[in-house]
Design an enzyme around this catalytic site. Structure first.
Site, mmCIF file in Angstrom:
data_model
loop_
_atom_site.group_PDB
_atom_site.id
_atom_site.type_symbol
_atom_site.label_atom_id
_atom_site.label_comp_id
_atom_site.label_asym_id
_atom_site.label_seq_id
_atom_site.Cartn_x
_atom_site.Cartn_y
_atom_site.Cartn_z
ATOM 1 N N HIS A 126 -7.243 44.241 64.827
ATOM 2 C CA HIS A 126 -7.614 43.480 65.898
ATOM 3 C C HIS A 126 -7.971 42.601 66.847
ATOM 4 C CE1 HIS A 126 -4.039 47.101 65.633
ATOM 5 N NE2 HIS A 126 -3.220 45.866 65.486
ATOM 6 N N LYS B 282 8.793 55.152 67.749
ATOM 7 C CA LYS B 282 7.957 56.047 68.194
ATOM 8 C C LYS B 282 7.151 56.048 69.200
ATOM 9 C CE LYS B 282 5.633 54.690 64.159
ATOM 10 N NZ LYS B 282 5.064 54.192 63.293
ATOM 11 N N SER C 47 -3.257 50.680 62.020
ATOM 12 C CA SER C 47 -3.519 52.026 63.207
ATOM 13 C C SER C 47 -3.241 52.757 62.856
ATOM 14 C CB SER C 47 -2.650 51.213 64.024
ATOM 15 O OG SER C 47 -2.715 50.042 65.368
ATOM 16 N N ARG D 25 -1.521 40.593 57.495
ATOM 17 C CA ARG D 25 -2.184 40.902 56.684
ATOM 18 C C ARG D 25 -1.495 41.055 54.890
ATOM 19 N NH1 ARG D 25 -1.825 46.899 59.703
ATOM 20 N NH2 ARG D 25 -0.023 45.636 58.929
#
Ligand code: PNS
Length: 162
Positions: A17, A41, A131, A93
Site C-alpha cells: 500500500h 468483516k 493485509s 496485484r
C-alpha cells in the site's frame, strides 16, 4: 493542483500500500488516503489504529508532505468530491484483483464519469502481498519484517500476543 484519493480498508497498511501511496504522491499535487470505516468483516484493527499506522508511516518512513489520511464511511465518489479529487488511485496485484477492481471502477465511473480511476501495477516484490496474508503469517508467528512498518509489526505482535 491535481488531487487524488487512495482508498482502502488498510487492515493493516502494508508495504505494498505504502509503495502505491508514495508513487501516487509523485504524480499528484496531493493524495488523500481514505480509510474505509466499514469493511465486510470485523477489522482486526480499530479505525483509529488503521489511520494512525498510515499517518506515522507517511511521516516517519516515507517523509511525504503532500499526503493526508482521513477515514470515511460514505461512497468513495462522495469522499473524492469532498476533497476535490480528479482521480482514484488503486493498486493492482495479480489477475485475481482485476475483476473486483474493474467492477468498482465501472460503478464509480457511472456515479461520476469525471473522476478517473488509475491503476498502478504492484511493484514485483509486493505482487502477492496482502493485509490478510500478513495477518495470517503474524498470527502463526511467521516473519513479517519488511512486509509492514515496524509499528504495524509491533501492533500485530501485540494483538496475537507473540
Ligand atoms: O482495501 P479494500 O477492502 O479493497 O478497499 C475497498 C474500498 C474501501 C476501496 C471499497 O470498498 C470502497 O470504495 N468502499 C466505499 C463505498 C463505495 O463507494 N462502494 C461502491 C464502490 S463499487
Amino acid at each position: 493542483m491535481k488531487i487524488a484519493v487512495c482508498p482502502g480498508s488498510f487492515d493493516p497498511v502494508t508495504s505494498g500500500h505504502l509503495d502505491v501511496i508514495e508513487r501516487g504522491a509523485r504524480l499528484f499535487g496531493k493524495v488523500v488516503v481514505g480509510v474505509f470505516e466499514k469493511t465486510g468483516k470485523t477489522p482486526l484493527f480499530s479505525l483509529n489504529k488503521r489511520v494512525n499506522f498510515i499517518e506515522s508511516a507517511i511521516k516517519e518512513n516515507l517523509c511525504l508532505n503532500n499526503v493526508e489520511v482521513e477515514s470515511f464511511n460514505t461512497l468513495l465518489i462522495d469522499f473524492a468530491h469532498k476533497h476535490g479529487a480528479c482521480a482514484i488511485i488503486k493498486g493492482l496485484r495479480a489477475v485475481s484483483d482485476f475483476e473486483h477492481e474493474f467492477q468498482m471502477a465501472q460503478f464509480n465511473r457511472k456515479l461520476d464519469p469525471s473522476i478517473e480511476t488509475i491503476f498502478m501495477m504492484a511493484s514485483s516484490q509486493y505482487a502477492y502481498l496482502s493485509s490478510s496474508a500478513v495477518k495470517e503469517i503474524a498470527k502463526f508467528g511467521g516473519r513479517i519484517e519488511g512486509l509492514v512498518t515496524p509499528e504495524v509489526e509491533k501492533g500485530l505482535r501485540k494483538v496475537f500476543e507473540l
